[in-house]
Structure formats: structure tokens, C-alpha cells
Write a protein that holds these residues in place. Structure first.
Motif, PDB file in Angstrom:
ATOM      1  N   LEU A 211       0.847  -1.190   0.000  1.00 51.65           N
ATOM      2  CA  LEU A 211       0.000   0.000   0.000  1.00 51.65           C
ATOM      3  C   LEU A 211       0.879   1.236   0.000  1.00 51.65           C
ATOM      4  O   LEU A 211       1.711   1.416   0.892  1.00 51.65           O
ATOM      5  N   LEU A 212       0.701   2.082  -1.015  1.00 50.53           N
ATOM      6  CA  LEU A 212       1.466   3.317  -1.139  1.00 50.53           C
ATOM      7  C   LEU A 212       0.685   4.465  -0.509  1.00 50.53           C
ATOM      8  O   LEU A 212      -0.464   4.719  -0.880  1.00 50.53           O
ATOM      9  N   TRP A 213       1.307   5.142   0.442  1.00 44.61           N
ATOM     10  CA  TRP A 213       0.697   6.289   1.107  1.00 44.61           C
ATOM     11  C   TRP A 213       1.352   7.569   0.584  1.00 44.61           C
ATOM     12  O   TRP A 213       2.579   7.682   0.586  1.00 44.61           O
ATOM     13  N   GLY A 214       0.550   8.527   0.156  1.00 40.87           N
ATOM     14  CA  GLY A 214       1.121   9.782  -0.292  1.00 40.87           C
ATOM     15  C   GLY A 214       0.046  10.794  -0.633  1.00 40.87           C
ATOM     16  O   GLY A 214      -1.125  10.447  -0.862  1.00 40.87           O
ATOM     17  N   GLU A 215       0.438  12.049  -0.658  1.00 39.84           N
ATOM     18  CA  GLU A 215      -0.495  13.121  -0.989  1.00 39.84           C
ATOM     19  C   GLU A 215      -0.954  13.003  -2.442  1.00 39.84           C
ATOM     20  O   GLU A 215      -0.273  12.374  -3.270  1.00 39.84           O
ATOM     21  N   PRO A 216      -2.096  13.606  -2.781  1.00 39.71           N
ATOM     22  CA  PRO A 216      -2.577  13.525  -4.166  1.00 39.71           C
ATOM     23  C   PRO A 216      -1.578  14.152  -5.138  1.00 39.71           C
ATOM     24  O   PRO A 216      -0.918  15.143  -4.835  1.00 39.71           O
TER      25      PRO A 216
ATOM     26  N   LEU B 109      -0.825  -6.962 -12.402  1.00 40.95           N
ATOM     27  CA  LEU B 109      -0.880  -6.114 -11.216  1.00 40.95           C
ATOM     28  C   LEU B 109      -2.318  -5.655 -11.015  1.00 40.95           C
ATOM     29  O   LEU B 109      -2.913  -5.052 -11.906  1.00 40.95           O
ATOM     30  N   LEU B 110      -2.871  -5.948  -9.850  1.00 36.69           N
ATOM     31  CA  LEU B 110      -4.205  -5.476  -9.476  1.00 36.69           C
ATOM     32  C   LEU B 110      -4.019  -4.269  -8.563  1.00 36.69           C
ATOM     33  O   LEU B 110      -3.481  -4.392  -7.457  1.00 36.69           O
ATOM     34  N   PHE B 111      -4.448  -3.106  -9.030  1.00 34.57           N
ATOM     35  CA  PHE B 111      -4.178  -1.850  -8.339  1.00 34.57           C
ATOM     36  C   PHE B 111      -5.482  -1.265  -7.800  1.00 34.57           C
ATOM     37  O   PHE B 111      -6.371  -0.878  -8.562  1.00 34.57           O
ATOM     38  N   PHE B 112      -5.611  -1.219  -6.471  1.00 27.84           N
ATOM     39  CA  PHE B 112      -6.755  -0.589  -5.812  1.00 27.84           C
ATOM     40  C   PHE B 112      -6.376   0.853  -5.470  1.00 27.84           C
ATOM     41  O   PHE B 112      -5.551   1.088  -4.586  1.00 27.84           O
ATOM     42  N   ASP B 113      -6.976   1.788  -6.160  1.00 30.24           N
ATOM     43  CA  ASP B 113      -6.666   3.198  -5.934  1.00 30.24           C
ATOM     44  C   ASP B 113      -7.682   3.810  -4.975  1.00 30.24           C
ATOM     45  O   ASP B 113      -8.792   3.290  -4.805  1.00 30.24           O
ATOM     46  N   GLU B 114      -7.271   4.916  -4.351  1.00 34.55           N
ATOM     47  CA  GLU B 114      -8.137   5.685  -3.432  1.00 34.55           C
ATOM     48  C   GLU B 114      -8.687   4.805  -2.307  1.00 34.55           C
ATOM     49  O   GLU B 114      -9.871   4.888  -1.955  1.00 34.55           O
ATOM     50  N   LEU B 115      -7.843   3.991  -1.721  1.00 32.19           N
ATOM     51  CA  LEU B 115      -8.319   3.038  -0.717  1.00 32.19           C
ATOM     52  C   LEU B 115      -8.827   3.731   0.548  1.00 32.19           C
ATOM     53  O   LEU B 115      -9.795   3.276   1.167  1.00 32.19           O
ATOM     54  N   SER B 116      -8.187   4.827   0.937  1.00 27.32           N
ATOM     55  CA  SER B 116      -8.613   5.514   2.159  1.00 27.32           C
ATOM     56  C   SER B 116      -9.913   6.281   1.976  1.00 27.32           C
ATOM     57  O   SER B 116     -10.475   6.787   2.949  1.00 27.32           O
ATOM     58  N   SER B 117     -10.417   6.381   0.748  1.00 28.48           N
ATOM     59  CA  SER B 117     -11.715   6.999   0.512  1.00 28.48           C
ATOM     60  C   SER B 117     -12.836   5.969   0.460  1.00 28.48           C
ATOM     61  O   SER B 117     -14.008   6.327   0.303  1.00 28.48           O
TER      62      SER B 117
ATOM     63  N   ALA C 152      -3.174   2.159  -3.296  1.00 34.68           N
ATOM     64  CA  ALA C 152      -2.680   3.506  -3.008  1.00 34.68           C
ATOM     65  C   ALA C 152      -3.727   4.229  -2.185  1.00 34.68           C
ATOM     66  O   ALA C 152      -4.936   3.990  -2.322  1.00 34.68           O
ATOM     67  N   ALA C 153      -3.260   5.105  -1.311  1.00 35.09           N
ATOM     68  CA  ALA C 153      -4.173   5.838  -0.430  1.00 35.09           C
ATOM     69  C   ALA C 153      -3.584   7.199  -0.109  1.00 35.09           C
ATOM     70  O   ALA C 153      -2.363   7.368  -0.049  1.00 35.09           O
ATOM     71  N   ASN C 154      -4.473   8.151   0.070  1.00 37.94           N
ATOM     72  CA  ASN C 154      -4.087   9.461   0.584  1.00 37.94           C
ATOM     73  C   ASN C 154      -4.306   9.462   2.087  1.00 37.94           C
ATOM     74  O   ASN C 154      -5.213   8.786   2.587  1.00 37.94           O
ATOM     75  N   PRO C 155      -3.501  10.202   2.844  1.00 34.91           N
ATOM     76  CA  PRO C 155      -3.803  10.349   4.271  1.00 34.91           C
ATOM     77  C   PRO C 155      -5.238  10.827   4.446  1.00 34.91           C
ATOM     78  O   PRO C 155      -5.743  11.612   3.633  1.00 34.91           O
ATOM     79  N   PRO C 156      -5.950  10.345   5.476  1.00 33.78           N
ATOM     80  CA  PRO C 156      -7.363  10.707   5.637  1.00 33.78           C
ATOM     81  C   PRO C 156      -7.623  12.207   5.588  1.00 33.78           C
ATOM     82  O   PRO C 156      -8.665  12.651   5.094  1.00 33.78           O
ATOM     83  N   ALA C 157      -6.680  13.011   6.062  1.00 35.48           N
ATOM     84  CA  ALA C 157      -6.892  14.460   6.068  1.00 35.48           C
ATOM     85  C   ALA C 157      -6.952  15.043   4.669  1.00 35.48           C
ATOM     86  O   ALA C 157      -7.586  16.088   4.453  1.00 35.48           O
ATOM     87  N   SER C 158      -6.297  14.388   3.690  1.00 36.55           N
ATOM     88  CA  SER C 158      -6.265  14.933   2.340  1.00 36.55           C
ATOM     89  C   SER C 158      -7.043  14.082   1.346  1.00 36.55           C
ATOM     90  O   SER C 158      -7.014  14.335   0.149  1.00 36.55           O
ATOM     91  N   ALA C 159      -7.729  13.033   1.834  1.00 39.61           N
ATOM     92  CA  ALA C 159      -8.526  12.185   0.963  1.00 39.61           C
ATOM     93  C   ALA C 159      -9.949  12.712   0.869  1.00 39.61           C
ATOM     94  O   ALA C 159     -10.454  13.356   1.793  1.00 39.61           O
ATOM     95  N   ALA C 160     -10.605  12.437  -0.254  1.00 37.63           N
ATOM     96  CA  ALA C 160     -12.011  12.812  -0.410  1.00 37.63           C
ATOM     97  C   ALA C 160     -12.847  11.904   0.478  1.00 37.63           C
ATOM     98  O   ALA C 160     -12.879  10.694   0.277  1.00 37.63           O
TER      99      ALA C 160
ATOM    100  N   SER D 215     -12.990   3.468  -4.029  1.00 38.67           N
ATOM    101  CA  SER D 215     -13.964   4.368  -3.405  1.00 38.67           C
ATOM    102  C   SER D 215     -15.271   4.482  -4.182  1.00 38.67           C
ATOM    103  O   SER D 215     -16.272   4.952  -3.629  1.00 38.67           O
ATOM    104  N   VAL D 216     -15.300   4.070  -5.457  1.00 36.96           N
ATOM    105  CA  VAL D 216     -16.528   4.211  -6.248  1.00 36.96           C
ATOM    106  C   VAL D 216     -17.235   2.873  -6.419  1.00 36.96           C
ATOM    107  O   VAL D 216     -18.170   2.778  -7.217  1.00 36.96           O
ATOM    108  N   HIS D 217     -16.813   1.867  -5.666  1.00 37.39           N
ATOM    109  CA  HIS D 217     -17.428   0.549  -5.786  1.00 37.39           C
ATOM    110  C   HIS D 217     -18.248   0.212  -4.557  1.00 37.39           C
ATOM    111  O   HIS D 217     -18.044   0.767  -3.473  1.00 37.39           O
TER     112      HIS D 217
END
Length: 402
Positions: free
Chosen positions: A52-57, A122-130, A162-170, A82-84
């Protein structure tokens, strides 16, 4: 009557030159350059551990995944978590002719079917923290068991998120502890100099770790010795669930993540991974506190190659420090287990006998029980086992020994 196939619409003349300009900007090259975070990602993917990659948008998490997929020559399947809905991962029920006889299978989505047909990727789950908690719960089985509905993904499919920190995630959420504990967590940052170089058209190439087949047995034995010896010395780190929600949503030590660390370490040894990349991967598996202790332990360990020792047990000297002795003896037994021949088994007892001669039979006692369990029924008891006979017979580890 034959209906002519529809032809592609012509690009308006006003946009053709702009499209050509964009195509020229899309053409870039790569060059060899050190990138520990990209190497750590490649190491985790090579070891087939969910990462899991953590980083700002906007700092290149998705671009890094595309670059890695291109370097590996595999298909990249991107799923924006996040859209599923939960059913997109748990599967949708499909009623057959006789549900009472065949049950109701859970139909997988199209992306899972594509990966199953390809057999790798490669199975890539994006926006996991949203993704809301219900979706995170549905993802648990996908990440750990690689099952989507009734479909089992091939073992060679690698999982990255991949995920954004909760403070910067939608609509950001902290990851649930069960989901977080299934990933190797890597912090993804940007290097201004790399970005500046990339704007000129040159990006760093992905250095893929290559597992050398000849190193595999020794790498596995060495990694088992390190992790087993460390957890014997620091049993309190085998499992530690953090108290605050943010820390529980990142890396923390558990038997599951120590298994991840073992596989990362063995792969790193077999592939000759860089020190910084291996450090990032290990702390990303078991957390910063436990990871730093493990790295410090590694720095001062310097274990002999167990396969070389088994080839000539009379030519080595037992390490002086107790923690090194324990880790080394665990590695020796693991090396015998990987290739359990009678000469190697007997050489293992010569190694353990040196621990007795050095006045530390207690250090070798557990290794002796594990080594005794590898004995074939027709192998005689070697002389080096004498110091452990009473212990092993009481434990029933030498049935039929004479």
C-alpha cells in the motif's frame, strides 16, 4: 444487406496539431538512477506481498505503478475502490437452475475475470482511504485470500493499493486494522530534482530485483534464522496492536506481518536488494518501532552462510554472542530442512555439538528438537546428538532411536 463498419471520426483540424503536440510530450525516456522507494515497491511486488502506497494527491503513485507494470511486462488492472460497492468485491449472487443442488455462486466483476484469464498481472486498488468501512470489509478476502466472489485469482497476480492520508482524501477514512494488517505500507514522496529531470523528458528507470536461483536455499535459511532469532529475543514484538486509530490503520507487528517480513527478507537476500529499499519494506511490514529494532539487530548479526557451514562443519567457529548463536543455529536447521539429506543432517549435529562444547547447550536445545524431527527412520543416531539425547527422548523427538 451488408452494413458498412463505422469508421473512426476524423479529428477536427483545429485539434490535430494539439494532439500531435501532446503525443510528443508523452514521449519520454528513462535512465538508471537510484530510487529506494521504487526499489522497495518492486521488492514487495517481487515477494508477492500486498503493498500500500501512502502519499499526498498528485505525487505519482499511479504513475509509479504504470512504470512498474511496464518494466515487468504485465497487465495493470486499476480499480478505484472508493466508487465501488461491497458486492463488487464479494460478488453478485447468480441463481442457477437448481440452487438447492448447486448453491448460488457469487459472480465476479469483469476486471477479476480478465486477470484470471491472463494468469498474471498487477491489481491496483486506488483511493483506498476513501472507501467506506463496508467496502474495506469486502476487500479483506480479496487482499488476503485473492478471491473475488467465487473466483480465485491466480497466485501470480500481485496486489498493490494507493491511499491518501485521511486528512487529504475525499471523504477520507482510517483503514480498519484487519485491512491495514494485510499490507506492506510504503510512504510515497516526491524528489524535486527527479520531478525537474522528468519535466525535461527523462525519468528514473525501475530497477527490478532479480532472484538468483542459486541463492534461494541460503536466503530462505538465513531469513528464517534472523526473524526466528529476533522474535525469540524480543517476544513482546510478536503482536502489538497500536492504541490510536491512525496507527492501527498503518503497519504494526503481528504474526501475519512477521510472515511478510520473512518473505521480504528472503527475497531481498536472494535478489541482493539495496539496504535502503530492504529497510523501507521491512518497516512497512511490521511498523517503524519493531522494524527499527529488527534493522538494528540485522546490522550487528552478520551470520555465516549456513550452506557453507554444512558443507564443512569442522571449519567454522560458533559466534560468540548469544543472539547470533541462536539465529545461526535456527538458520542451520532451516538449511537442512530445505535439502534434508543424511550428510547435511549429520553435519547439522556437528554444528550443534559445537554449541555444547562452547558451554551453551540451552541455546542449541530448540534447534536440536527441530533437527531431530527431520530424521528419516533409517538414519542412525550420530555421535553429536549425545548431549541432547535425554531432552529429545523425553520430548519424543527421536522415536525408535537406538
Amino acid at each position: 444487406m451488408t452494413i458498412p463498419a463505422a469508421s473512426a471520426p476524423a479529428v477536427p483540424a483545429a485539434l490535430a496539431a494539439a494532439d500531435a503536440l501532446n503525443a510528443r510530450l508523452d514521449t519520454t525516456r528513462t535512465e538508471p538512477a537510484a530510487s529506494p522507494q521504487l526499489e522497495a515497491l518492486a521488492l514487495a511486488v517481487t515477494a508477492n506481498q500486498p503493498v500500500l502506497l501512502w502519499g499526498e494527491p498528485g505525487i505519482g503513485k499511479s504513475a509509479g505503478l504504470r512504470q512498474l507494470a511496464d518494466a515487468l511486462g504485465v497487465h495493470l488492472e486499476t480499480v478505484v475502490a472508493s466508487v465501488h460497492e461491497p458486492s463488487d468485491f464479494a460478488g453478485l449472487p447468480v441463481v442457477g437452475d437448481d440452487p438447492a443442488a448447486s448453491g448460488v455462486p457469487m459472480a465476479p466483476p469483469d476486471w477479476a475475470v480478465r486477470l484470471a484469464r491472463t494468469g498474471h498481472g498487477l491489481l491496483f486498488f486506488d483511493e483506498l482511504s476513501s472507501a467506506p468501512p463496508a467496502v474495506q470489509a469486502a476487500l479483506l478476502r480479496v487482499v488476503l485470500e485473492r478471491r473475488v466472489g467465487s473466483l480465485a485469482l491466480p497466485p501470480s497476480v500481485r496486489i498493490v493499493a494507493a491511499a491518501n492520508p485521511p486528512a487529504s482524501a475525499a471523504d477520507g477514512w482510517h483503514l480498519s486494522p484487519p485491512l491495514a494488517n494485510r499490507f506492506v505500507h510504503l510512504d510515497w514522496t516526491h524528489d524535486p530534482r527527479t520531478v525537474a529531470r522528468g519535466m525535461t523528458g527523462t525519468w528514473p528507470e525501475t530497477a527490478l530485483p532479480t532472484v538468483a536461483p542459486g541463492r534461494v536455499p541460503g536466503a530462505v535459511a538465513r531469513a528464517r534464522g534472523v526473524v526466528g532469532g529476533f522474535l525469540t529475543a524480543r517476544p513482546g514484538l510478536a503482536h502489538h496492536l497500536p492504541k490510536d486509530a491512525e496507527s492501527r490503520g498503518r503497519a504494526w507487528p503481528s504474526p501475519r506481518t512477521w510472515e511478510m517480513a520473512l518473505r521480504l527478507l528472503a527475497t531481498g537476500y536472494a535478489a541482493g536488494a539495496g539496504r535502503e529499499a530492504l529497510a523501507a519494506a521491512l518497516t512497512g511490514a511490521v511498523g517503524e518501532a519493531a522494524g527499527l529494532e529488527l534493522l538494528s539487530y540485522l546490522e550487528n548479526l552478520d551470520l555465516p552462510d549456513p550452506d557453507r557451514v554444512l558443507a564443512d562443519p569442522a571449519a567454522f567457529a560458533l559466534p560468540e554472542r548469544g543472539d547470533r548463536q541462536l539465529a545461526f543455529l535456527i538458520a542451520v536447521v532451516a538449511a537442512v530442512q530445505s535439502e534434508p539429506t543424511r550428510p547435511r543432517w549429520e553435519a547439522g549435529w556437528e554444528v550443534l555439538a559445537k554449541a555444547v562444547d562452547a558451554g551453551v547447550p540451552d541455546v542449541a536445545a530448540r534447534a536440536a528438537r527441530d533437527l531431530a524431527a527431520l530424521r528419516a527412520p533409517d538414519w542412525p543416531v550420530p555421535p553429536g546428538i549425545d548431549a541432547f539425547l535425554e531432552l529429545l527422548q523425553l520430548a519424543g523427538a527421536l522415536p525408535g532411536a537406538r
